[in-house]
Motif scaffolding. Structure first.
Motif, PDB file in Angstrom:
ATOM      1  N   ASP A   1       0.863  -1.168   0.000  1.00  6.78           N
ATOM      2  CA  ASP A   1       0.000   0.000   0.000  1.00  6.78           C
ATOM      3  C   ASP A   1       0.907   1.228   0.000  1.00  6.78           C
ATOM      4  OD1 ASP A   1      -2.228   1.614   0.037  1.00  6.78           O
ATOM      5  OD2 ASP A   1      -3.134   0.712   1.807  1.00  6.78           O
ATOM      6  N   VAL A   2       0.296   2.394  -0.026  1.00 12.62           N
ATOM      7  CA  VAL A   2       1.031   3.652   0.007  1.00 12.62           C
ATOM      8  C   VAL A   2       0.574   4.434   1.235  1.00 12.62           C
ATOM      9  CG1 VAL A   2       1.401   5.857  -1.154  1.00 12.62           C
ATOM     10  CG2 VAL A   2       1.391   3.751  -2.475  1.00 12.62           C
ATOM     11  N   ASP A   3       1.524   5.011   1.958  1.00 14.96           N
ATOM     12  CA  ASP A   3       1.206   5.769   3.161  1.00 14.96           C
ATOM     13  C   ASP A   3       0.504   7.069   2.765  1.00 14.96           C
ATOM     14  OD1 ASP A   3       1.109   6.979   5.600  1.00 14.96           O
ATOM     15  OD2 ASP A   3       3.220   6.686   6.087  1.00 14.96           O
ATOM     16  N   THR A   4      -0.735   7.250   3.217  1.00 16.36           N
ATOM     17  CA  THR A   4      -1.481   8.476   2.940  1.00 16.36           C
ATOM     18  C   THR A   4      -1.697   9.312   4.204  1.00 16.36           C
ATOM     19  OG1 THR A   4      -3.589   7.293   3.177  1.00 16.36           O
ATOM     20  CG2 THR A   4      -2.664   7.485   0.955  1.00 16.36           C
ATOM     21  N   MET A   5      -1.022   8.939   5.291  1.00 21.02           N
ATOM     22  CA  MET A   5      -1.147   9.704   6.532  1.00 21.02           C
ATOM     23  C   MET A   5      -0.191  10.896   6.508  1.00 21.02           C
ATOM     24  SD  MET A   5      -1.454   6.614   9.335  1.00 21.02           S
ATOM     25  CE  MET A   5      -1.915   7.736  10.654  1.00 21.02           C
ATOM     26  N   PRO A   6      -0.600  12.042   7.057  1.00 20.09           N
ATOM     27  CA  PRO A   6       0.307  13.196   7.108  1.00 20.09           C
ATOM     28  C   PRO A   6       1.583  12.831   7.861  1.00 20.09           C
ATOM     29  CG  PRO A   6      -1.929  13.832   7.706  1.00 20.09           C
ATOM     30  CD  PRO A   6      -1.913  12.330   7.669  1.00 20.09           C
ATOM     31  N   GLY A   7       2.698  13.270   7.337  1.00 19.80           N
ATOM     32  CA  GLY A   7       3.955  12.993   8.009  1.00 19.80           C
ATOM     33  C   GLY A   7       5.078  12.777   7.028  1.00 19.80           C
ATOM     34  N   MET A   8       6.217  12.386   7.556  1.00 17.76           N
ATOM     35  CA  MET A   8       7.435  12.272   6.758  1.00 17.76           C
ATOM     36  C   MET A   8       7.323  11.226   5.667  1.00 17.76           C
ATOM     37  SD  MET A   8      11.316  11.671   8.155  1.00 17.76           S
ATOM     38  CE  MET A   8      12.713  11.728   7.031  1.00 17.76           C
ATOM     39  N   HIS A   9       6.540  10.161   5.905  1.00 18.02           N
ATOM     40  CA  HIS A   9       6.491   9.049   4.954  1.00 18.02           C
ATOM     41  C   HIS A   9       5.288   9.117   4.014  1.00 18.02           C
ATOM     42  CE1 HIS A   9       9.850   7.228   7.021  1.00 18.02           C
ATOM     43  NE2 HIS A   9       9.229   7.396   8.155  1.00 18.02           N
ATOM     44  N   TYR A  10       4.639  10.266   3.961  1.00 12.44           N
ATOM     45  CA  TYR A  10       3.502  10.461   3.067  1.00 12.44           C
ATOM     46  C   TYR A  10       3.920  10.190   1.621  1.00 12.44           C
ATOM     47  CZ  TYR A  10      -0.197  13.121   0.611  1.00 12.44           C
ATOM     48  OH  TYR A  10      -1.223  13.526  -0.222  1.00 12.44           O
ATOM     49  N   GLY A  11       3.200   9.275   0.964  1.00 12.47           N
ATOM     50  CA  GLY A  11       3.477   8.943  -0.426  1.00 12.47           C
ATOM     51  C   GLY A  11       4.468   7.816  -0.636  1.00 12.47           C
ATOM     52  N   GLU A  12       4.998   7.242   0.437  1.00 14.14           N
ATOM     53  CA  GLU A  12       5.971   6.155   0.291  1.00 14.14           C
ATOM     54  C   GLU A  12       5.268   4.801   0.245  1.00 14.14           C
ATOM     55  OE1 GLU A  12       8.964   6.219   3.279  1.00 14.14           O
ATOM     56  OE2 GLU A  12       9.689   8.229   2.746  1.00 14.14           O
ATOM     57  N   PRO A  13       5.778   3.876  -0.573  1.00 14.47           N
ATOM     58  CA  PRO A  13       5.215   2.520  -0.572  1.00 14.47           C
ATOM     59  C   PRO A  13       5.564   1.776   0.699  1.00 14.47           C
ATOM     60  CG  PRO A  13       7.151   2.618  -1.980  1.00 14.47           C
ATOM     61  CD  PRO A  13       6.875   4.022  -1.538  1.00 14.47           C
ATOM     62  N   GLN A  14       4.650   0.943   1.154  1.00 14.73           N
ATOM     63  CA  GLN A  14       4.858   0.107   2.334  1.00 14.73           C
ATOM     64  C   GLN A  14       4.543  -1.339   1.946  1.00 14.73           C
ATOM     65  OE1 GLN A  14       6.110   1.717   4.823  1.00 14.73           O
ATOM     66  NE2 GLN A  14       5.532   3.807   4.287  1.00 14.73           N
ATOM     67  N   VAL A  15       5.350  -2.274   2.398  1.00 16.51           N
ATOM     68  CA  VAL A  15       5.146  -3.678   2.045  1.00 16.51           C
ATOM     69  C   VAL A  15       5.163  -4.556   3.291  1.00 16.51           C
ATOM     70  CG1 VAL A  15       6.103  -3.484  -0.282  1.00 16.51           C
ATOM     71  CG2 VAL A  15       7.612  -4.059   1.616  1.00 16.51           C
ATOM     72  N   TRP A  16       4.432  -5.648   3.199  1.00 18.46           N
ATOM     73  CA  TRP A  16       4.356  -6.625   4.274  1.00 18.46           C
ATOM     74  C   TRP A  16       4.330  -8.023   3.677  1.00 18.46           C
ATOM     75  CZ3 TRP A  16       0.981  -2.605   3.466  1.00 18.46           C
ATOM     76  CH2 TRP A  16       0.919  -1.584   4.430  1.00 18.46           C
ATOM     77  N   LYS A  17       4.840  -9.009   4.410  1.00 17.19           N
ATOM     78  CA  LYS A  17       4.517 -10.372   4.036  1.00 17.19           C
ATOM     79  C   LYS A  17       3.088 -10.651   4.490  1.00 17.19           C
ATOM     80  CE  LYS A  17       6.660 -12.670   8.037  1.00 17.19           C
ATOM     81  NZ  LYS A  17       7.633 -13.715   8.421  1.00 17.19           N
TER      82      LYS A  17
END
Length: 376
Positions: A327-343
């Protein structure tokens, strides 16, 4: 411009849920290729593609990615959508239309799409940079500088085009309507390929959510992971995931839709670059497209979008892949717009889908085929 775009932005914003940021360090074991392709296929054996991209021009990876789509006999190109990203949509459309003239393929319909991201604005991005650090490349919002024709305050300006202005016009149907129509007319057969911000695709999902289950698959280029060191030691532009950063909410909508298959061509798309030898080899063919490539290709630039298109056409190019939740981080903050991955067993189960993350391709075969296509 499609009639439905202006009415969708508020609805799209209301439908966006915040993403829980996390990053799995051991998402899953990579699988050797050739990676499995979608089971559905067109009855005539063609790979039917609707291509959506941000066509900064002339030349460069965006427009050069059209070459396999125009020259590979396996491809049935159903249409091309244009979205603001690397440049403004209006300017991009003109560069693409001119390239199609040069390539002798004015039969390809070009559809104008979104001029702006769903929520992100130029002012908001500037405020983000003031808090968390500079984004080096801001696409259409980039600061004008010598040798580049950025015009962040004028979305409808088309600067002088060195390759000449096109004499053909954009299609009457907008990109969102054209995409929805293509998928519904050919259920189970359309591969959607997106190599720019995902605004047009997200809007299409809001108009017609059924396209996710009707499409054959979606192939996406961005999704770069673990590039912090690359931003500090290498080319910062090439280590920043601009497509997600420019419209994070659109990326979230697309990645959480119920597609039959999502393929993401991330870091691997940076592995093959335009060298002087490649440009000269292509240019020696002397054809209109070959001359265009040698004249306007940006030396040293990765073949990002070209690799993405090649994988969408021929999955046997893939040598290694990993299935993750993304998914992509859509929360306000430093990582806004970054992809996030999980197993799979670590995912928050907030709508994220399995993603086939391409880790390796047959680089030599890709380059050989691309050079041959560009020489035609």
């Amino acid at each position: 411009m499609t009639k439905i775009l202006p009415t969708l932005l508020a609805a799209a914003a209301l439908a966006i849920a915040p993403t829980v940021p996390a990053l799995a360090k051991d998402a899953a074991a990579p699988t050797a290729a050739p990676a499995s392709a979608p089971t559905e296929a067109s009855q005539d054996g063609k790979v039917r593609i609707f291509f959506d991209n941000d066509f900064l021009g002339p030349g460069q990876s965006n427009i050069q990615s059209m070459i396999p789509l125009l020259r590979d006999p396996r491809v049935d190109l159903m249409g091309v959508g244009v979205v603001t990203g690397d440049a403004w949509m209006t300017e991009e459309t003109q560069h693409l239309l001119r390239f199609l003239e040069i390539a002798g393929r004015t039969d390809v319909p070009v559809h104008a799409g979104a001029k702006m991201p769903l929520l992100r604005t130029q002012a908001e991005m500037a405020n983000w940079e003031a808090r968390y650090g500079r984004i080096p490349f801001k696409g259409a919002w980039s600061t004008p500088r010598p040798g580049r024709t950025y015009h962040p305050e004028d979305p409808d300006l088309v600067p002088p085009m060195p390759e000449g202005m096109p004499s053909v016009a954009v299609a009457d149907t907008g990109a969102v309507d054209a995409l929805v129509s293509a998928v519904r007319q050919h259920p189970g057969e359309i591969t959607i390929v997106s190599a720019g911000p995902l605004t047009n695709i997200a809007l299409a999902l809001r108009v017609a959510p059924d396209i996710a289950t009707l499409a054959r698959e979606i192939v996406i280029e961005p999704g770069k992971l673990d590039t912090a060191l690359g931003r500090a030691t290498g080319n910062t532009d090439y280590s920043t995931d601009f497509n997600f950063l420019f419209d994070p909410e659109a990326a979230h909508i697309v990645l959480t839709a119920p597609w039959k298959r999502i393929t993401l061509v991330g870091n691997v798309s940076s592995k093959v670059k335009v060298t002087p030898e490649v440009a000269k080899r292509i240019g020696k063919a002397g054809t209109p497209v070959a001359t265009y490539f040698e004249t306007y290709a940006r030396l040293g630039q990765p073949l990002w979008d070209e690799i993405t298109v090649a994988v969408a056409i021929d999955r046997s190019l893939v040598t290694e892949e990993l299935v993750v939740r993304m998914d992509v981080d859509t929360m306000p903050g430093m990582h806004y717009g970054e992809p996030q991955v999980w197993k799979d067993d670590m995912a928050p189960n907030a709508g994220e889908r399995p993603v086939h993350l391409i880790l390796g391709i047959d680089e030599a075969r890709f380059l050989k085929d691309f050079i041959a296509q560009a020489q035609q």
